[in-house]
Design a protein around this motif. Structure first.
Motif, PDB file in Angstrom:
ATOM      1  N   VAL A 471     -20.649  -2.865   4.515  1.00  0.00           N
ATOM      2  CA  VAL A 471     -22.150  -2.484   4.678  1.00  0.00           C
ATOM      3  C   VAL A 471     -22.570  -2.252   2.946  1.00  0.00           C
ATOM      4  N   ASP A 472     -23.839  -3.046   2.762  1.00  0.00           N
ATOM      5  CA  ASP A 472     -24.510  -2.593   1.325  1.00  0.00           C
ATOM      6  C   ASP A 472     -25.873  -2.892   1.525  1.00  0.00           C
ATOM      7  N   LEU A 473     -26.454  -1.556   1.646  1.00  0.00           N
ATOM      8  CA  LEU A 473     -28.034  -1.426   1.995  1.00  0.00           C
ATOM      9  C   LEU A 473     -28.681  -0.869   0.825  1.00  0.00           C
ATOM     10  N   SER A 474     -29.943  -1.308   0.588  1.00  0.00           N
ATOM     11  CA  SER A 474     -30.440  -0.667  -0.567  1.00  0.00           C
ATOM     12  C   SER A 474     -31.969  -0.059   0.030  1.00  0.00           C
ATOM     13  N   ILE A 475     -31.953   1.456  -0.395  1.00  0.00           N
ATOM     14  CA  ILE A 475     -33.182   1.869   0.206  1.00  0.00           C
ATOM     15  C   ILE A 475     -34.249   2.588  -0.966  1.00  0.00           C
ATOM     16  N   PRO A 476     -35.441   2.061  -0.924  1.00  0.00           N
ATOM     17  CA  PRO A 476     -36.275   2.741  -1.833  1.00  0.00           C
ATOM     18  C   PRO A 476     -36.567   3.956  -1.678  1.00  0.00           C
ATOM     19  N   PRO A 477     -36.791   4.815  -2.926  1.00  0.00           N
ATOM     20  CA  PRO A 477     -37.430   6.178  -2.636  1.00  0.00           C
ATOM     21  C   PRO A 477     -38.849   6.220  -2.052  1.00  0.00           C
ATOM     22  N   THR A 478     -38.924   7.274  -1.282  1.00  0.00           N
ATOM     23  CA  THR A 478     -40.110   7.577  -0.486  1.00  0.00           C
ATOM     24  C   THR A 478     -41.368   8.041  -1.508  1.00  0.00           C
ATOM     25  N   ASN A 479     -42.475   7.758  -1.017  1.00  0.00           N
ATOM     26  CA  ASN A 479     -43.636   8.272  -1.805  1.00  0.00           C
ATOM     27  C   ASN A 479     -43.677   9.809  -2.022  1.00  0.00           C
ATOM     28  N   ASP A 480     -43.025  10.549  -1.414  1.00  0.00           N
ATOM     29  CA  ASP A 480     -43.195  11.863  -1.986  1.00  0.00           C
ATOM     30  C   ASP A 480     -42.742  12.419  -2.985  1.00  0.00           C
ATOM     31  N   PHE A 481     -42.003  11.302  -3.738  1.00  0.00           N
ATOM     32  CA  PHE A 481     -41.314  11.762  -5.063  1.00  0.00           C
ATOM     33  C   PHE A 481     -42.655  11.616  -6.017  1.00  0.00           C
ATOM     34  N   LYS A 482     -43.591  10.740  -5.579  1.00  0.00           N
ATOM     35  CA  LYS A 482     -44.751  10.605  -6.394  1.00  0.00           C
ATOM     36  C   LYS A 482     -45.716  11.603  -6.204  1.00  0.00           C
ATOM     37  N   ASN A 483     -46.028  11.934  -5.028  1.00  0.00           N
ATOM     38  CA  ASN A 483     -47.135  12.823  -4.819  1.00  0.00           C
ATOM     39  C   ASN A 483     -46.623  14.188  -4.282  1.00  0.00           C
ATOM     40  N   HIS A 484     -45.413  14.505  -4.555  1.00  0.00           N
ATOM     41  CA  HIS A 484     -45.172  15.977  -4.012  1.00  0.00           C
ATOM     42  C   HIS A 484     -45.874  16.953  -4.286  1.00  0.00           C
ATOM     43  N   GLN A 485     -46.368  16.954  -5.505  1.00  0.00           N
ATOM     44  CA  GLN A 485     -47.397  18.227  -6.084  1.00  0.00           C
ATOM     45  C   GLN A 485     -48.308  18.250  -5.094  1.00  0.00           C
ATOM     46  N   ALA A 486     -49.014  17.276  -4.562  1.00  0.00           N
ATOM     47  CA  ALA A 486     -50.153  17.470  -3.718  1.00  0.00           C
ATOM     48  C   ALA A 486     -49.753  18.154  -2.346  1.00  0.00           C
ATOM     49  N   HIS A 487     -48.437  17.962  -1.862  1.00  0.00           N
ATOM     50  CA  HIS A 487     -48.327  18.267  -0.469  1.00  0.00           C
ATOM     51  C   HIS A 487     -47.541  19.974  -0.558  1.00  0.00           C
ATOM     52  N   ALA A 488     -48.234  20.642   0.187  1.00  0.00           N
ATOM     53  CA  ALA A 488     -47.747  21.949   0.585  1.00  0.00           C
ATOM     54  C   ALA A 488     -46.513  21.855   1.677  1.00  0.00           C
ATOM     55  N   VAL A 489     -45.728  22.645   1.582  1.00  0.00           N
ATOM     56  CA  VAL A 489     -44.439  22.602   2.559  1.00  0.00           C
ATOM     57  C   VAL A 489     -45.026  23.404   3.927  1.00  0.00           C
ATOM     58  N   GLY A 490     -45.237  22.492   4.721  1.00  0.00           N
ATOM     59  CA  GLY A 490     -46.072  23.087   5.955  1.00  0.00           C
ATOM     60  C   GLY A 490     -46.063  22.184   7.388  1.00  0.00           C
ATOM     61  N   ILE A 491     -46.455  22.524   8.050  1.00  0.00           N
ATOM     62  CA  ILE A 491     -46.284  21.938   9.528  1.00  0.00           C
ATOM     63  C   ILE A 491     -47.152  20.622   9.776  1.00  0.00           C
ATOM     64  N   ASN A 492     -48.452  20.831   8.974  1.00  0.00           N
ATOM     65  CA  ASN A 492     -49.168  19.730   9.242  1.00  0.00           C
ATOM     66  C   ASN A 492     -48.843  18.436   8.786  1.00  0.00           C
ATOM     67  N   THR A 493     -47.932  18.511   7.600  1.00  0.00           N
ATOM     68  CA  THR A 493     -47.091  17.194   7.037  1.00  0.00           C
ATOM     69  C   THR A 493     -45.710  17.253   7.305  1.00  0.00           C
ATOM     70  N   ASP A 494     -45.312  17.629   8.593  1.00  0.00           N
ATOM     71  CA  ASP A 494     -43.835  18.008   8.654  1.00  0.00           C
ATOM     72  C   ASP A 494     -43.499  16.642   8.794  1.00  0.00           C
ATOM     73  N   MET A 495     -43.718  15.699   9.710  1.00  0.00           N
ATOM     74  CA  MET A 495     -43.126  14.286   9.938  1.00  0.00           C
ATOM     75  C   MET A 495     -43.870  13.265   9.352  1.00  0.00           C
ATOM     76  N   GLN A 496     -43.514  12.479   8.438  1.00  0.00           N
ATOM     77  CA  GLN A 496     -44.424  11.226   8.030  1.00  0.00           C
ATOM     78  C   GLN A 496     -43.285  10.114   8.040  1.00  0.00           C
ATOM     79  N   LYS A 497     -43.938   8.879   8.907  1.00  0.00           N
ATOM     80  CA  LYS A 497     -42.983   7.926   8.916  1.00  0.00           C
ATOM     81  C   LYS A 497     -42.762   7.274   7.587  1.00  0.00           C
ATOM     82  N   VAL A 498     -41.457   6.852   7.234  1.00  0.00           N
ATOM     83  CA  VAL A 498     -41.380   6.166   5.897  1.00  0.00           C
ATOM     84  C   VAL A 498     -41.270   4.560   6.129  1.00  0.00           C
TER      85      VAL A 498
END
Length: 1157
Positions: A471-498
């Motif tokens: 098996v050889d799969l390629s997975i792109p990094p998620t958008n949180d790498f770009k926008n992580h400064q704007a997101h606070a660690v909390g329950i309102n953004t706990d689960m986001q579909k990739v």
């Protein structure tokens, strides 16, 4: 008791994302709970979120169905920590939460010591299923602790799920992996066996049994921890084996065995025990991060480094340690246990050695056995050709736990990872790559110039281990790498579909170098399920991808906002669900979410597309859990959750289980699995409002009760072989010749067995009474039908859902289905015969006591009259209701009692025991119950009893009972013929003589259902601000440790949808279960029946006991000894052994115990 609340889960998405990412499909959530610390901790906790580290670790115990998790490091207020340092309160600690997902209000919290506010739990793992229960907790700074349930004390010591004590602790260097080791399982999951037929009628042992030959080398089921350090060495710690209950367990450790990976150490590693019992370690050297090397860990210091002479080439034990006690085990295990024996013998002689000496003595050495290169993609190599660094390569590696070291999963980080300590050049990642490698042995191809190598190798060609990519799969990094400064660690953004679309891989994704993980070398983690069927890849900053099968078919993916943390999930016992944990910095709480893996979240338009496939897959998980002996609640949770979403049907899943059960090749197989399937179906149907379903649940619980009582009585017999197997097939003369002493029980267990006898008599009395009423109902209905001119329609006493010839049948009546269960009838008759002999023995003792204390006017027995209770007394023939030529009636006449009126001595009418609501049973009533069941068994013995036809694939699936020996249809005349001669002498169940009372009983909600609804969907403890206005079923609950107020007192809440019944019903439940009472239940000792569709169980009451309740069904007992009990109560050894049979879990439903607070 704990507090519960619900919260509104945010659905905010990034406004600037691609259109296909604006409305992602959220992961299927079973429930989400908030976990709090003890108030004593919160009182002195210092709020410094910028200093204390947050993290995410979770582990799910498949045996106990317990989740252990942690998410924060806490600091104590300095003034308090300094003043109380002498009392054992550390300045820094990490709270560990133990949660039972089946009953999440029952949670426990204990603290592990942290060495600094930046310390964290790096690894947390439950011990393997085959080993004793233990929890491994390894901190990042090197503190490792082992937590177990108390093991010292009497045999009837309860295994309290909420009680965990630290058994052992050691310090170690920074590790890349610290984990338990266990031998290879005998079973393989279906996905790893492509040749397994989909619809095979073979046994489940054959379906899941491994096809590989088990070699003589063994790895026993002992607690052994392997640590692979970042410096490039390996060390083992193990507990004494076999364990000694009389003394606390001792732990031993080896020295550090160097892997030989170079001076820089390794980036990632994993360890496993192979099929041959050898230990393999797969690691990624830092000097070559694209290469995976597999080493074998062997005993002794290796060639040229022996401190003492070795006795053999494969055993590094010095001559005095070469013990023959461990032959048949692998060399490494024999080496460890030989050292263990030597050190224990030295300790007995007073020669205690220090840990330093032990570490220097028990040495290990490693030898590479294979390697392969898992290099980055050509695109990433081209991009970083000019500035390639050490970070571009493998970041995680893991063995498939079910393949014995022949399968390895690899995660590669593509891009550049510059030094994190240089702020001018931040790290960057362009993508991830997931690979699966398989190994095989192949012949070495040599040039002819080297000649024929087989001549020097015993005629065998040289072999080598070859690794191939599957098996050889390629997975792109998620958008949180770009926008992580704007997101606070909390329950309102706990689960986001990739989203798997819309990302340009050429973009280089940067993340903040000031927000780095605790270990910059670990950017991802691989988590396998216990059976290897599912695999989760967790990336830095909360991305999670779940795959299934050997081809890594995508199942689900989601994002957890956790900052620079790897939120690795934990799979449940059958991997139907996964658990994720994180810390809510806004509220200072640990959030635990259970996500449904099978089936995953499905769009509404596709929910019915593959329903039959999902139902078959869920059924396979149930059978897997029963086969390997793990908890099956996760399969129940995923089934109920999927049914709520419309993906599967509860009735269809149960139909698949029934079809599999009835397709088993023999009655012995069905008898083995029948109680477990009863428990599963009762739990699946918990909370059902359909009257016929609830009546059938009562029937299944009656079967479970009878099975438990029968096994208990058989274990108490002095001579178990004297138990009469088929009394209805034995003549009256043979029964009369049986000596009651032949089926006697141990004298010390007579009080315990008396309670079991009372329960059997209660069960038989209620069963016959309800059956008699239903037969009368059918006869009356038939007479009305004939009067109305409907013809000769004969109603039958049979399972309503399985007979089309009973259109007027009341489906909500219990016991109707059980009359068609020949196995239930036969077993009940067999146990009633034992009750007859047991009651006769007790009657003789009672008569002796009465004669010694009788008054002068007591009537003396006639000289020629038989003694009360003699079998000859009940052998006089009388006329019976039935046809004259009925051979069954002719045989029954030998055991029908003669009517003697007032000639029976008064002791014969004395009531003994606490059955029938405390009034006991007379000997005449016991005799009548046995004769009725004997007659029923004989009259139905000649009936056909085929196994039910499968309902799988039909349009109108009904919930049915499953049968061990098949089911038959019994006419009302047969029931009345068996009951007719004994109507006047039958016991009358107290409180059950009013017409229609049974239907009123069925209106009472099962207590377990009340608790489930109250615990999961709000109550007086709910926070109104947390209620989800969009969903009526609130799915977030708040849990506090057990030092809060009692939940049993909350009986006046009338929440939405009428979840709780009336106060009268709650009072009845409290009386039945011993809640809000002290000593008002009396001296019951054993199992009791109850007046509702759940059968209660009380072992003992009294002021000296500690009450424990079952997590699953909430039945309570105080018969067990508490883990902290210093002295035994007045119990003999046999009684202690008798009670200890259920110390691990409830005999009715199999749930674990927890202390009632």
């Amino acid at each position: 008791m704990n507090e519960i609340g619900a919260t509104e889960e945010g659905s905010e998405n990034n406004e600037q994302e691609d259109p296909m990412e604006q409305e992602p499909l959220a992961p299927a959530t079973v429930f989400c709970i908030k976990l709090n610390q003890h108030n004593s901790n919160l009182l002195y906790k210092m709020s410094v979120p910028e200093i204390c580290r947050n993290f995410s670790v979770v582990s799910w115990c498949g045996k106990l169905n317990a989740i252990a998790c942690a998410s924060e490091t806490c600091a104590r207020i300095p003034s308090v920590s300094f003043s109380q340092s002498s009392t054992g309160n550390p300045p820094f600690w990490i709270p560990i939460h133990i949660v039972i997902p089946e009953r999440p209000t029952e949670c426990a919290v204990f603290n592990v010591i942290a060495d600094s506010p930046r310390d964290s739990v790096q690894f947390i793992e439950w011990s393997p299923t085959c080993c004793p229960r233990a929890l491994l907790i390894a901190n990042f700074h090197g503190r490792v602790t082992i937590w177990t349930q108390p093991s010292q004390g009497p045999a009837n010591r309860v295994l309290d799920t909420s009680c965990w004590l630290q058994e052992h602790e050691w310090r170690q260097d920074i590790a890349v992996v610290t984990k338990w080791l266990s031998g290879v399982s005998l079973y393989r999951w279906l996905s790893s066996k492509p040749s397994a037929p989909a619809n095979s009628r073979s046994t489940f042992e054959e379906k899941f049994l491994s096809q590989q030959n088990q070699t003589a080398a063994k790895w026993p089921n002992f607690l052994c921890v392997c640590s692979v350090f970042s410096s490039g060495s390996v060390q083992l710690h193990w507990s004494q084996w076999p364990p000694q209950n009389a003394t606390p367990p001792k732990w031993f450790c080896t020295s550090k065995g160097p892997l030989g990976c170079g001076p820089s150490g390794i980036m990632a590693a994993d360890a496993i025990i192979t099929d041959s019992g050898a230990m393999h370690v797969a690691g990624v050297p830092i000097v070559n991060p694209s290469t995976i090397v597999v080493w074998e860990v062997m005993p002794g210091p290796g060639n040229g480094f022996q401190v003492t002479p070795r006795t053999s080439t494969n055993n590094g034990v010095p001559p005095p340690l070469n013990s023959p006690n461990w032959t048949g085990f692998s060399p490494l295990v024999a080496y460890l246990f030989s050292w263990q024996d030597y050190l224990l013998s030295e300790e007995k002689q007073g020669k205690n050695q220090t840990n330093q000496n032990l570490g220097d003595s028990i040495s290990l050495h490693c030898s590479p056995v294979s390697n392969f290169s898992a290099y980055v993609s050509p695109e990433a190599s081209a991009q970083s050709a000019a500035t390639t660094t050490w970070g571009s390569g493998v970041t995680a590696v893991a063995f498939d736990p079910t393949c014995g070291g022949s399968v390895i999963a690899v995660v590669i980080v593509e891009g550049q990872y510059m030094s994190p300590y240089d702020p001018d050049e931040g790290p960057s990642i362009t993508g991830w790559r997931v690979q699966r490698w398989e190994s095989s042995l192949q012949q070495v191809v040599l040039h002819p110039i080297f000649g024929n190598p087989t001549s020097s190798m015993g005629g065998q060609p040289p072999m080598q281990t070859v690794w191939q990519t599957k098996v050889d799969l390629s997975i792109p990094p998620t958008n949180d790498f770009k926008n992580h400064q704007a997101h606070a660690v909390g329950i309102n953004t706990d689960m986001q579909k990739v989203s798997e679309f819309g990302f340009d891989k050429s973009k280089r994704v940067n993340f903040d170098p000031l927000d780095l993980p605790s270990d910059v070398r670990t950017l991802a983690r691989i988590v396998y399920s216990a059976h290897g069927g599912e695999i989760a890849i967790a990336f830095l900053r909360g991305g999670v991808h779940i795959f299934s099968g050997p081809n890594f078919a995508p199942v689900d993916n989601y994002q957890i906002s956790v900052g620079s943390v790897i939120a690795a999930p934990a799979f449940s016992s059958t991997s139907c669900c996964s658990a994720s944990v994180w810390h809510d910095t806004n509220k200072g709480q640990t959030i635990l979410k259970i996500i449904r893996v099978l089936p995953p979240a499905i769009p509404t338009s596709q929910v019915k597309t593959n329903s039959s496939n999902w139902e078959r897959a869920i059924a396979e998980r149930f059978w897997w859990s029963l086969l390997v002996g793990v908890n099956w609640w996760d399969a129940v949770g995923c089934t109920q959750s999927a049914a709520e979403d419309g993906i599967v049907s509860l009735n269809s899943v149960i139909a698949v289980l029934d079809a599999d059960f009835h397709s088993l090749p023999s009655a012995q197989h069905r008898q083995q699995y029948c109680p477990s399937l009863d428990r599963i179906k009762c739990r699946l149907l918990e909370g059902a409002n359909a009257q016929e379903v609830r009546a059938m649940v009562l029937d299944m619980q009656a079967r479970l009760l009878l099975d438990m009582l029968g096994k208990g009585i058989e274990s108490a017999l002095i001579n178990p072989s004297a138990f009469v197997p088929d009394p209805w097939q034995v003549s009256g003369e043979t029964l009369s010749s049986i000596d009651p002493e032949a089926v006697a029980v141990e004298p010390a267990l007579v009080p315990c067995v008396q309670a079991y006898v009372d329960s059997i008599l209660d069960l038989a009395s209620h069963f016959i009474t309800r059956l008699r009423r239903y037969a009368s109902f059918c006869r009356t209905l038939a007479s009305h039908a004939v009067t109305a001119g409907t013809g000769n329609n004969r109603n039958m006493v049979a399972s309503p859902a399985q007979s089309t010839a009973t259109p007027a049948t009341s489906q909500g009546t219990p016991a109707v289905r059980l009359i068609g269960d020949c196995h239930f009838l036969h077993r009940l008759c067999q146990l009633l015969l034992f009750c007859f002999f047991f009651r006769r023995t007790q009657l003789h003792r009672y008569v002796g006591g009465v004669q010694r204390t009788a008054e002068t006017n007591t009537q003396k027995p006639q000289p020629n009259a038989p003694a009360p209770g003699k079998v000859e007394e009940i052998a006089k023939p009388v006329s019976t209701v039935g046809k004259p030529d009925d051979s069954q009636a002719g045989r029954v006449s030998h055991l029908v009692p003669a009517s003697k009126g007032g000639e029976e001595p008064s002791p014969g009418r004395s009531r003994i025991g606490t059955g029938n609501a405390g009034q006991g049973y007379t000997f005449e009533e016991v005799k009548v119950l046995f004769l009725v069941l004997m007659d029923l068994c004989r009259r139905t013995a000649g009936l056909q009893h085929p196994l039910p036809v499968s309902q799988v694939g039909s349009n109108n699936i009904q919930v049915r009972l499953h049968y061990i020996d098949g089911n038959y249809t019994v006419l009302p005349e047969v029931v009345e013929a068996s009951l007719g001669p004994h109507m006047q002498n039958m016991p009358r169940p107290r409180g059950a003589d009013a017409a229609g009372l049974l239907l009123r009983e069925l209106e009472l909600h099962p207590p377990a259902e009340e608790w489930h609804r109250r615990n999961m969907f709000g109550g007086p403890w709910s926070d109104p601000d947390d209620l989800d206005s969009a969903n009526d079923a609130a799915k977030l609950v708040s849990l506090n440790p057990p030092d809060s107020s009692s939940l049993e007192n909350c009986d006046v809440y009338y929440g939405s949808n009428g979840l709780l019944p009336r106060k009268r019903r709650m009072s009845e439940r409290d009386a039945a279960f011993g809640l809000n009472t002290s000593m008002g239940l009396g001296a019951y000792l054993g199992i009791m029946g109850s007046r509702r569709d759940v059968i209660t169980a009380l072992w003992k009451t009294g002021p000296d006991g500690i009450w424990y309740k079952c997590i699953r069904c909430l039945r309570q007992t105080c018969a067990f000894a508490s883990p902290s009990a210093s002295s035994l109560r007045s119990q003999n050894d046999l009684e202690i052994w008798w009670i200890s049979r259920w110390a691990h879990g409830c005999p009715m439903c199999g749930g674990t115990w927890v202390r009632v607070v």
